[in-house]
Design a protein around this motif. Structure first.
Motif, PDB file in Angstrom:
ATOM      1  N   UNK A  48       0.853  -1.389   0.000  1.00  0.00           N
ATOM      2  CA  UNK A  48      -0.037  -0.065   0.059  1.00  0.00           C
ATOM      3  C   UNK A  48       0.843   1.113  -0.133  1.00  0.00           C
ATOM      4  N   UNK A  49       2.003   1.234   0.718  1.00  0.00           N
ATOM      5  CA  UNK A  49       2.698   2.542   0.920  1.00  0.00           C
ATOM      6  C   UNK A  49       3.665   2.510  -0.318  1.00  0.00           C
ATOM      7  N   UNK A  50       4.138   1.811  -1.134  1.00  0.00           N
ATOM      8  CA  UNK A  50       4.916   1.783  -2.276  1.00  0.00           C
ATOM      9  C   UNK A  50       4.192   1.638  -3.593  1.00  0.00           C
ATOM     10  N   UNK A  51       3.835   2.577  -4.090  1.00  0.00           N
ATOM     11  CA  UNK A  51       2.849   2.527  -5.506  1.00  0.00           C
ATOM     12  C   UNK A  51       3.718   2.001  -6.485  1.00  0.00           C
ATOM     13  N   UNK A  52       2.934   1.124  -7.409  1.00  0.00           N
ATOM     14  CA  UNK A  52       3.572   0.545  -8.489  1.00  0.00           C
ATOM     15  C   UNK A  52       4.293   1.786  -9.656  1.00  0.00           C
ATOM     16  N   UNK A  53       3.775   2.774  -9.518  1.00  0.00           N
ATOM     17  CA  UNK A  53       4.185   3.985 -10.317  1.00  0.00           C
ATOM     18  C   UNK A  53       5.683   4.268 -10.164  1.00  0.00           C
ATOM     19  N   UNK A  54       5.892   4.208  -8.859  1.00  0.00           N
ATOM     20  CA  UNK A  54       7.193   4.862  -8.302  1.00  0.00           C
ATOM     21  C   UNK A  54       8.298   3.696  -7.854  1.00  0.00           C
ATOM     22  N   UNK A  55       7.580   2.613  -7.332  1.00  0.00           N
ATOM     23  CA  UNK A  55       8.439   1.678  -6.629  1.00  0.00           C
ATOM     24  C   UNK A  55       7.865   0.341  -7.160  1.00  0.00           C
ATOM     25  N   UNK A  56       7.795  -0.108  -8.553  1.00  0.00           N
ATOM     26  CA  UNK A  56       7.348  -1.252  -8.844  1.00  0.00           C
ATOM     27  C   UNK A  56       7.910  -2.719  -8.428  1.00  0.00           C
ATOM     28  N   UNK A 127       6.196  -3.071 -20.490  1.00  0.00           N
ATOM     29  CA  UNK A 127       5.343  -3.611 -19.314  1.00  0.00           C
ATOM     30  C   UNK A 127       5.632  -3.263 -18.056  1.00  0.00           C
ATOM     31  N   UNK A 128       6.779  -2.688 -17.814  1.00  0.00           N
ATOM     32  CA  UNK A 128       6.935  -2.059 -16.476  1.00  0.00           C
ATOM     33  C   UNK A 128       6.662  -0.804 -16.548  1.00  0.00           C
ATOM     34  N   UNK A 129       6.357  -0.059 -17.655  1.00  0.00           N
ATOM     35  CA  UNK A 129       5.964   1.253 -17.544  1.00  0.00           C
ATOM     36  C   UNK A 129       4.612   1.658 -17.111  1.00  0.00           C
TER      37      UNK A 129
END
Length: 184
Positions: A48-56, A127-129
């Motif tokens: 929850x604290x590390x979004x997939x946008x910045x910390x995939x 895919x990771x973007x």
């Protein structure tokens, strides 16, 4: 809680030989489930604290550990309830088994569909973007696998809530809560 219920009932329900036969395996299973529940909590906090946008990568590790822990916890509870059922303290955990099986199926479906969507993605680096995944259209390869992975992920998370509701319903049948002493 389940172990406390057994501690309260064991002198009246079991003989001395049967107490040690069921009590120690339940105690081990209960402790392992406790450790797994802490791991699920910490990994959910990480997710929850590390979004997939910045910390995939960190987000993905949190998601995988949380999902794995949810399945392990559910099957641990099935094991405990089955042992209590075999001892005559509870009914068979049929609904808990079905819900745990559905959660495990959703877990493996999510893993397989995520792998397929990544494999079918035209450029695996894309895919990771986040912008690519946010604008992925149904005409592009791998899109429907991605949708299936996301849907099965939600089924798994909602399923864990059902596991907890089944356990709450089983705990409701315990009549001697006032006899349990909780110590720290």
């Amino acid at each position: 809680m389940k172990l406390q219920e057994l501690n309260t009932n064991r002198t009246t329900v079991f003989s001395r030989e049967a107490q040690t036969g069921i009590h120690q395996p339940l105690k081990r299973t209960n402790f392992r489930a406790f450790l797994v529940s802490i791991l699920v909590s910490l990994s959910t906090i990480t997710l929850a604290n590390f979004s997939n946008r910045d910390w995939l990568v960190l987000h993905t590790v949190g998601a995988v550990v949380a999902a794995t822990g949810m399945c392990v916890y559910a099957w641990s509870m099935v094991k405990m309830c089955s042992q209590l059922s075999a001892a005559g303290l509870e009914s068979k955990p049929t609904s808990l088994i079905i819900i745990s099986a559905l959660g495990s199926f959703a877990y493996f479906l999510c893993a397989a569909a995520s792998g397929a969507s990544m494999f079918l993605c035209p450029n695996r680096a894309d895919f990771f973007l986040v912008p690519f995944r946010a604008q992925w259209t149904s005409q592009q390869p791998g899109y429907w696998w991605h949708v299936l992975a996301a849907a099965s992920e939600y089924v798994l998370v909602c399923n864990f809530g059902l596991v907890l509701l089944c356990l709450a319903n089983r705990m409701k049948t315990f009549k001697s809560w006032r006899l349990i002493r909780f110590s720290v």
